[in-house]
Structures are given as structure tokens and as C-alpha cells.
Design an enzyme around this catalytic site. Structure first.
Site: not given
Length: 394
Positions: A202, A310, A313, A336, A345
Site C-alpha cells: 500500500r 492504488h 496494488r 489481508h 483476484y
């Protein structure tokens, strides 16, 4: 007026019916409102009696507290919230919730009231789907606390799927576009773009990165902290977004040369020196990044006109999934604790689907060339067939 074992129902001069009953403490109370018919009043009294028997009765005097007052107390007591999360909650309460529900007593917030508020956020007030979902989730968690505190009998937020966000699919870049973007930004930010695109870190994790956390011999970046820029107050270094955010991310070896060159040219000195300092040596600010890096012009040049930082990412996580990372590996790389984001994803892509199909074709061909049908011998699965780079297709 008719009397019964529990409570009383009487007709008022207005023609409406009033319910009175003794509370568990022996004090007599009147129901919050009156009723059009005696049958409605009897039914309400019966419901009160049932709630008392089951331990679900709520003192109407306590539930007269206004939602905005209870929400303000809830905010003060949530000392565990990260600054940006606390700011988000304050903004949602100020703009989407309190103007419509703030003056209501908790006792008056029913399922139909919540349903109307939720519908009007999008139809009347033109709020976005994502904002509406966030506001609904916040309302639900605050009212859940009111239930725990004995101020409401049950949570009136009962709209199925209302708290689920369905944001539009974010743009991702191809590898060629990533390098085009890195070539187009000012040289100081080239490695910054590449590391974001191939590590999935991030923004705050990258700008807080120090030399001691970047091990180019092992090819890893250790994420131990993040840079927080609240809308009010001074920016500061803080813990990662979640405990899962503290992680070590393996880097593609091709990045080593780029990062070594960047360390020699731009990074601050010393093990605690920033890897990506601004021109004057301070932490890069979100507010002036676009201008400092020439970001907008670089995006246009790379053929990514609506691209955000972002999105790098998202690009990294998409590349990891396409390379064969499983759910646990994606969650680890992304930092996460929840699998929900990682699952995005793992959706099938054309390129990944084509790789699987090629592996299946090799399996079929191998069995047919050996003169054996798939059913006469152990069928070779996709995991037995290596891709050209030597990695098995899982």
C-alpha cells in the site's frame, strides 16, 4: 377500562387506546404510543408480557435516547479505531446517517424506518452504492451495540445484502504499461512505481519503508509500519492496517537492480533512512505526489488515463494470482486477514484460463499418444504439467 392479570388497556377521550403495565421494577409504565383499536392495544400488551418472560423487555425510558447521542458515545468509546477509519465513520454519521436518523429515539428506529432510510439514500439523496453500503454497515454495528446495552430488543438492520459493496472493477495495468508508467514519471519515483506494481504494498507502507526493511540479497521487503495522513492533524508513522498487514513480501528478482540503483541515488542514508524520501528528505505526501511525480501526464503517456496509484496494488495482486498464487498466498502477500478481497483476484482470467487449457491439452495428448484412454490409466492432472517457465499449473 378493562383490567386483567397483567397490565391495563383503556380507551382515551380521543378514541384511541392506551396500554399501561407494571415493569420488572414494579413501576407502572405507559406504552410509548397509543393504538387505533383495542385489538392492537391487546396485542401490544401481550408482546410486552412475552418480552418480559423471555428477558427481552426494554425499558422505554432508557430507549428514548436519541440515535445521534448514542452514536457520539459509541464513537468516543471506540478507542481501537485507526485514525482514517474513525474519520470515515465520523463523515458517514455527519453526512449520511444523522441528518435522517440522528434526532430519532432508539425506540423509534424500526425495520421499516431503516428500510426507508436505506432506499432514500440512493434514490432521493443520490448517494453512491459504495457509500450507501458503508453507511448501512456502520448503522448496523452501532445499533448492535445498543442491543447489547439493553436499549433495543433487536437490531432493525435486516436488509439482506445491504452492507455488501459492489464497487466497479478497478483498472489494472499490463507489465508493459507498468514499465511505461515507470519510464514516464520523474526518475526519483521510477522504483517507487515498480515496487508498488510488483509487491502489492500500500501507499502508506511504501512511504514508511526504511532501508533495514528492504533485503535485496534475499529479495524481500518487510512491512512493519505505515504512514498515516489524517485529514486533520499531523501525519505520523503507525502500525499496519491489521495484524495481517505485518508481513514479508518476496520480490521478483528482476527488481533488485532497479532498487539498488534507487538506493544509491535517492534513498536516505542509514538503516533507518527512508527508501523513498521526497525531494527535501521528508516523507512523500499524497497531497503533492501527483505534481511531484508528474503522475497524471505519466498515466496518459502509458495509456492509463483513469489510473490511480492504488491500482498498482490491484495490478500486483492480479499478477500474483495469474502466476498461480493460491488463496492463502494471496492473503499473505496482500496483508489481508479476510479472504474476501483475495478472492477477487482468483476469478478466472483469459490468460490463466488459457494456461490451464494448454495443460489439459498436454494431458490429453500424452494419454492418447501412449495409446491409452483417460479412463484406462491414471489421468495426469494439471499439476503434473509444467508451464514453459518451469512452474506447475495448480
Amino acid at each position: 377500562m378493562s383490567k386483567r392479570v397483567f397490565g391495563t388497556v383503556r380507551k382515551l377521550p380521543s378514541g384511541r387506546w392506551q396500554v399501561r403495565y407494571p415493569g420488572p421494577d414494579g413501576l407502572r409504565r405507559a406504552a410509548p404510543g397509543t393504538f387505533a383499536t383495542k385489538a392492537d392495544a391487546d396485542a401490544h400488551l401481550a408482546e410486552i408480557r412475552t418480552d418480559m418472560a423471555r428477558g427481552r423487555w426494554i425499558d422505554p425510558d432508557r430507549s428514548k435516547v436519541r440515535f445521534e447521542d448514542f452514536a457520539a458515545r459509541w464513537q468516543r468509546e471506540r478507542t481501537d479505531l485507526r485514525p482514517r477509519t474513525a474519520e470515515l465513520y465520523a463523515r458517514l454519521l455527519r453526512r449520511q446517517i444523522n441528518p435522517h436518523l440522528g434526532s430519532r429515539p432508539l425506540s423509534s428506529i424500526t425495520t421499516d424506518v431503516v428500510r426507508t432510510w436505506h432506499a432514500e439514500l440512493t434514490t432521493v439523496h443520490q448517494e453512491g452504492v459504495s457509500t450507501t453500503a458503508k453507511a448501512y454497515r456502520l448503522l448496523r454495528v452501532i445499533l448492535a451495540t445498543a442491543v447489547v446495552d439493553g436499549l433495543m430488543p433487536r437490531n432493525p438492520c435486516q436488509i439482506r445484502g445491504a452492507g455488501v459493496e459492489r464497487p466497479r472493477e478497478r483498472t489494472t495495468a499490463t507489465v508493459d504499461q507498468v514499465y511505461a508508467l515507470a519510464d514516464a514519471v520523474r526518475p526519483r519515483f521510477r522504483a517507487f512505481v515498480l515496487l508498488a506494481a510488483f509487491s502489492g504494498c500500500r501507499w502508506g507502507e511504501l512511504v514508511a519503508l526504511t532501508r533495514r526493511r528492504l533485503d535485496l540479497d534475499r529479495g524481500t521487503v518487510e512491512v512493519a509500519s505505515t504512514w498515516v495522513e489524517p485529514s486533520k492533524g499531523k501525519p505520523f508513522a503507525g502500525p499496519t492496517k491489521t495484524e495481517a498487514g505485518q508481513r514479508t513480501v518476496a520480490l521478483p528478482p528482476t527488481l533488485a537492480a532497479e532498487l539498488r540503483a534507487h538506493l544509491d541515488a535517492y534513498a536516505a542514508s542509514g538503516q533507518d533512512g527512508l527508501v523513498f524520501p521526497g525531494v527535501k528528505g521528508a516523507v512523500i505526501s499524497r497531497r503533492n505526489f501527483n505534481k511531484a511525480a508528474g503522475w497524471r501526464a505519466a498515466c496518459e503517456s502509458a495509456g492509463l488515463p483513469d489510473f490511480h496509484f492504488h491500482d498498482l496494488r490491484h495490478t500486483a495482486n492480479g499478477l500474483a494470482a495469474e502466476a498461480g498464487a493460491n488463496l492463502a498466498e494471496l492473503m499473505d502477500r496482500m496483508g489481508h486477514a479476510s479472504m474476501r478481497a483475495a478472492l477477487v483476484y482468483l476469478h478466472a482470467t483469459d490468460r490463466r484460463g488459457a494456461a490451464i487449457a494448454r495443460a489439459m491439452d498436454a494431458t490429453i495428448a500424452g494419454n492418447r499418444n501412449g495409446g491409452k484412454g483417460l479412463g484406462t490409466d491414471r489421468a495426469r492432472g494439471p499439476s503434473d504439467v509444467a508451464e514453459p517457465n518451469g512452474d506447475a499449473v495448480a
